[in-house]
Design an enzyme around this catalytic site. Sequence first.
Site, PDB file in Angstrom:
ATOM      1  N   GLY C  11       0.702  -1.261   0.142  1.00  0.00           N
ATOM      2  CA  GLY C  11       0.041   0.223   0.170  1.00  0.00           C
ATOM      3  C   GLY C  11       0.820   1.168   0.011  1.00  0.00           C
ATOM      4  N   ARG C  72       0.521  -5.307  -6.854  1.00  0.00           N
ATOM      5  CA  ARG C  72       0.854  -6.604  -6.490  1.00  0.00           C
ATOM      6  C   ARG C  72       1.339  -7.252  -7.512  1.00  0.00           C
ATOM      7  NH1 ARG C  72      -5.182  -8.081  -4.939  1.00  0.00           N
ATOM      8  NH2 ARG C  72      -5.642  -5.791  -3.995  1.00  0.00           N
ATOM      9  N   CYS C  73       2.279  -8.417  -7.207  1.00  0.00           N
ATOM     10  CA  CYS C  73       2.703  -9.190  -8.209  1.00  0.00           C
ATOM     11  C   CYS C  73       3.047 -10.698  -7.807  1.00  0.00           C
ATOM     12  CB  CYS C  73       4.260  -8.590  -8.416  1.00  0.00           C
ATOM     13  SG  CYS C  73       5.329  -9.491  -9.550  1.00  0.00           S
ATOM     14  N   ASP C 103       5.972  -5.496   5.390  1.00  0.00           N
ATOM     15  CA  ASP C 103       6.345  -6.769   5.830  1.00  0.00           C
ATOM     16  C   ASP C 103       6.380  -7.589   4.768  1.00  0.00           C
ATOM     17  OD1 ASP C 103       3.844  -6.926   6.278  1.00  0.00           O
ATOM     18  OD2 ASP C 103       3.953  -7.677   8.360  1.00  0.00           O
ATOM     19  N   THR C 127       4.566   2.447   5.312  1.00  0.00           N
ATOM     20  CA  THR C 127       3.178   1.967   5.759  1.00  0.00           C
ATOM     21  C   THR C 127       2.386   2.860   6.546  1.00  0.00           C
ATOM     22  OG1 THR C 127       1.693   0.497   6.936  1.00  0.00           O
ATOM     23  CG2 THR C 127       4.101   0.523   7.409  1.00  0.00           C
ATOM     24  N   ASP C 129       0.120   2.209   8.821  1.00  0.00           N
ATOM     25  CA  ASP C 129      -0.300   1.827   9.856  1.00  0.00           C
ATOM     26  C   ASP C 129       0.694   1.598  11.121  1.00  0.00           C
ATOM     27  OD1 ASP C 129      -2.584   0.873   8.663  1.00  0.00           O
ATOM     28  OD2 ASP C 129      -1.782  -1.053   8.073  1.00  0.00           O
ATOM     29  N   ASP C 131       2.861  -0.262  12.261  1.00  0.00           N
ATOM     30  CA  ASP C 131       2.903  -1.409  13.052  1.00  0.00           C
ATOM     31  C   ASP C 131       4.094  -2.474  12.884  1.00  0.00           C
ATOM     32  OD1 ASP C 131       2.088  -1.924  10.590  1.00  0.00           O
ATOM     33  OD2 ASP C 131       0.656  -3.672  11.056  1.00  0.00           O
ATOM     34  N   ARG C 173      -5.987  -2.549   9.747  1.00  0.00           N
ATOM     35  CA  ARG C 173      -6.366  -4.062   9.908  1.00  0.00           C
ATOM     36  C   ARG C 173      -6.005  -4.857  10.736  1.00  0.00           C
ATOM     37  NH1 ARG C 173      -6.474  -5.213   3.652  1.00  0.00           N
ATOM     38  NH2 ARG C 173      -8.037  -3.642   3.381  1.00  0.00           N
TER      39      ARG C 173
END
Lengths: 323, 323, 323, 323
Positions: C11, C72-73, C103, C127, C129, C131, C173
């Site tokens: 993201g 994405r891949c 990650d 990111t 997030d 985290d 999430r």
Amino acid sequence: MKKIGVFTSGGDSPGMNACIRAVVRTALHEGLAVAGIRRGYQGFIDGDIYDMDHHSVSNIIQQGGTILRSARCSEFHSPEGRQQAYENLAKFGIDGIVAIGGDGTFTGASIFMQEHPEIKFVGCPGTIDNDLLGTDYTIGYDTAINTAMEAIDKIRDTASAHDRLFFIEVMGRDAGFIAMAAGIATGAEAILIPETHTDIEGLIKKLEWGWENKKNSSIVVVAEGDEAGGAHKIAEMVKARLSRYEIKVSILGHIQRGGRPSCMERVRASRMGVAATQALIAGKSNVMIGIVNNQIVYTPFHQCIKEHQQMDSALVEMVDVLS
Amino acid sequence: MKKIGVFTSGGDSPGMNACIRAVVRTALHEGLAVAGIRRGYQGFIDGDIYDMDHHSVSNIIQQGGTILRSARCSEFHSPEGRQQAYENLAKFGIDGIVAIGGDGTFTGASIFMQEHPEIKFVGCPGTIDNDLLGTDYTIGYDTAINTAMEAIDKIRDTASAHDRLFFIEVMGRDAGFIAMAAGIATGAEAILIPETHTDIEGLIKKLEWGWENKKNSSIVVVAEGDEAGGAHKIAEMVKARLSRYEIKVSILGHIQRGGRPSCMERVRASRMGVAATQALIAGKSNVMIGIVNNQIVYTPFHQCIKEHQQMDSALVEMVDVLS
Amino acid sequence: MKKIGVFTSGGDSPGMNACIRAVVRTALHEGLAVAGIRRGYQGFIDGDIYDMDHHSVSNIIQQGGTILRSARCSEFHSPEGRQQAYENLAKFGIDGIVAIGGDGTFTGASIFMQEHPEIKFVGCPGTIDNDLLGTDYTIGYDTAINTAMEAIDKIRDTASAHDRLFFIEVMGRDAGFIAMAAGIATGAEAILIPETHTDIEGLIKKLEWGWENKKNSSIVVVAEGDEAGGAHKIAEMVKARLSRYEIKVSILGHIQRGGRPSCMERVRASRMGVAATQALIAGKSNVMIGIVNNQIVYTPFHQCIKEHQQMDSALVEMVDVLS
Amino acid sequence: MKKIGVFTSGGDSPGMNACIRAVVRTALHEGLAVAGIRRGYQGFIDGDIYDMDHHSVSNIIQQGGTILRSARCSEFHSPEGRQQAYENLAKFGIDGIVAIGGDGTFTGASIFMQEHPEIKFVGCPGTIDNDLLGTDYTIGYDTAINTAMEAIDKIRDTASAHDRLFFIEVMGRDAGFIAMAAGIATGAEAILIPETHTDIEGLIKKLEWGWENKKNSSIVVVAEGDEAGGAHKIAEMVKARLSRYEIKVSILGHIQRGGRPSCMERVRASRMGVAATQALIAGKSNVMIGIVNNQIVYTPFHQCIKEHQQMDSALVEMVDVLS
């Protein structure tokens, strides 16, 4: 501890209201009474003190400035003034105080406590300058650098449109923290701060190089306290040598003190306000609350007053690499 | 009409990019070629002209400044310079031009068309000052007043915290439109503009009255072109008479020229760019596009140059009622 | 080390461009070549790689998103795909790579390096997030919490005008960092995060209490990954029990991923980009750059992948005290 | 006219506070008393009315929401309720009222005045939707479109990074004004509004074309009241046909109702508040204040209720040309 007073002093800074709110709500949550003291130490002298409840601090976390206001107060410099202050605090039943301000504020508190040790003070670092020892971030700094950055971003737009060289002065009489962060964040070609020697020759060479290498604008960020002078003075020196460039000066000024606090500002100011109140309850006194490495720490007032936060040399080195 | 050129000239203003984008996309949509001319009339002289396609204007609608840049150009003032400009346009096959700028830009276009009538110019009003006849809003004005307002809002925070009187200078050498809108929007106690006589005595009385009636801050917004002087000079005059107040000055400066355009800015700039291109295709020339009463109107360049937009007296009267 | 590649993956987050810029400028400053790889690991597979110079990263520090894009891949999940990636890197002469992502990105890099150890990867935590283990702040977090806070501030305006109860869902999430900061900063009555058990009964009691004590609006901030469900589901549960209240739901969504990065975001992202490039030059590999206690630290990829940043319990406790 | 009441009703909108402030200050300036009525018509019924002075509206011009709050009120729909409202107004000595709201608000006022003609109502258009006849701009519209635009700008960042197609729903149950302005300002590929037929086939073709022509993101702005459905439903229809694209939906929601008003918002809201109060004093009644072509105009309530503002077809046509 029965009743806590809270006040703001010195230059105001965004996030002070979030800190006041945290002090009030924590005190009430712990079963203490809480009072606001208006206009810094002037309110001590004048007895401009009022009881606060949960609603007194509703809807202020997002506001710039300080609902308790601030002021200079010469009367507090005399023992007579401080005696009057003490009597007012006694009248209102205040035995603990959260002082939100800078080193001037903590100096006042230290002197007061020597004369009136039954009143306990704990400090929260409220200044946009970020130069206080004992905390990674002062209340107001994160908002001030965002404000300065947004202003410089706007100036970059017009500088690029016109191939101009701008000298932009940001706040910071003794410290270059605002200049450094706002300068790096806006890709400034140079950042002039009080902590380092300003080499005007080197600056001119750098600007000439940038110009010849097709930069279509240049921004030099100057902390107001730079030892070579403010933005106007430095611009004059450069103009005398780089006459073919269109040079402009912008002084960002007091917009840097106001505005709605950023998210981290509110979180940190809240956390410090909670910690200051809990520290008073735990019997601590004569210390400033700080957040270092994400932990609450306590630094004696006399240490905050004597020493200053050091500029990170890693940032200084980055400027040349990145611009 | 086969190929349209587009350029920006004079002081840059937010929304110019949205206008450029609209010109390019409309020209392509109508089957015409389109070229960008860089750095105003300087690009005519230098032949700094490049073909543009759909992607040339991708992702610029939200950007301040102008991707075509702007500059002053003394060579265009001479017939020889204009002859060279003409030859460059001919070389690139440009027969119609959208000129985004102010009255200086349109003056240049008028003179050029007298000498080279086969090149058609249509103008779009690009200036933050909003003082052009023939349009309710110039490109840049709406963003500039929002920028000025946000800055003054921030200063109000700190003014209130410290009981201060601020003189804040906004842009507007000949016109008070920015001062008027930003001043009303921030509840300024007084707004000093070039269009009205500035009564310093009356101002002082008003400020004294406000202070005595417990206003805890005062803001006076000053257009830079006010006939009594800029903010610094007026502040000095007031300070000499109101010595007990803490008076501060802030010059908002070039932040007012930059920044991401507001929503109405982008909509209006887009609409004017479309209309200018369509006007060229329809054979119009020597006119400035404006939006009046939400309709596209065409005003001859010579009229835009001679007369200025009038300040609405309703706004002037409102200031005293509301502050 | 001769040529460094840089890419963004997972993201996107604000500040990635500042990090890319720092990698490019540092590499050039150190005399290395540098290439951009587009669209994450997809660009490895497709050989969508281009050489970058000083100007490739001009004027991007202030932009949200990522100029190198992301994707994405699935092909990179197979050894054949990674072999093709390796051949492309070899073709372009890339022997060191700065990977900006989360990650998943570092997992891909780890596996790749087991098969092709001659290519060195160093990671930067990108990111919103926050985290990731090994850094106090990830690139994007500070901007995302400011965006979420500003949105919730606006909702508070209308919630207060109408005595409403709002459930506002923010991103996260697996982690509640955005919810926690944005919730504290907006004075949320409750903050529901994946890291703690959500007690719906307790929540209802708290909201009832608040309502009866004359709060004229209530805000509950919900991390999307809360184990009791998202904002819609929790609102339904509460609505069934508090039928007399007007309950609204707002999902902040993708606005949290975009926007111009905040000042600290740009400073930190720049610093990490510089450090990642210097780490590659110093022979480091298989580590993520982080800033802990204001110092650059290196955490092995496998550790970043296995463990997560812990939520500070001091913040969790503050919510009840302050709201 | 001796005492003017002011209230806000219906959905709140940014700028309502600026309008309230103007009503209060103008009334006081003209020597009238002024009272605030809280929570719309509910406050009439409950007698939730309080006297206001100069300070009651200090420092609110910049705040979103409404200090007088708003609410739905079923009791006002009955003659008994309105009789009680009348008695409360009489008790407080209120003989003129400024009603800030939309057509529902004006319908209530019309019915009330038929029964109680001695109370005079003048309206100010307070709604973000901009769909009221009799004014170029309603209070709240300019701010709402800026809010929507800034949110979409942020989503564009992440959409571009990931080659995504976004369906973004903005407010507007019956009108597409917000969608149209925010969509044009963000370069939306398509804008779906209630005023025009939504051609899903045409939309799909357009999106396919854009994708094949190397657009790296697409934004479709959908007014919530579009006759083809909201953003979720339309996204489903498109997804079924364009399966290879990654499609996302974002509902901007209530952020569009809040936030600090823009500069023109505050200026126009102030001007309408002044004009409404002056209209009451001049004996006008049963009319809504509007600004048309920059002039104050008065439109009978029954006309505002019956007809709506028309969408400008010039804007509709521009979308295809510019995207």
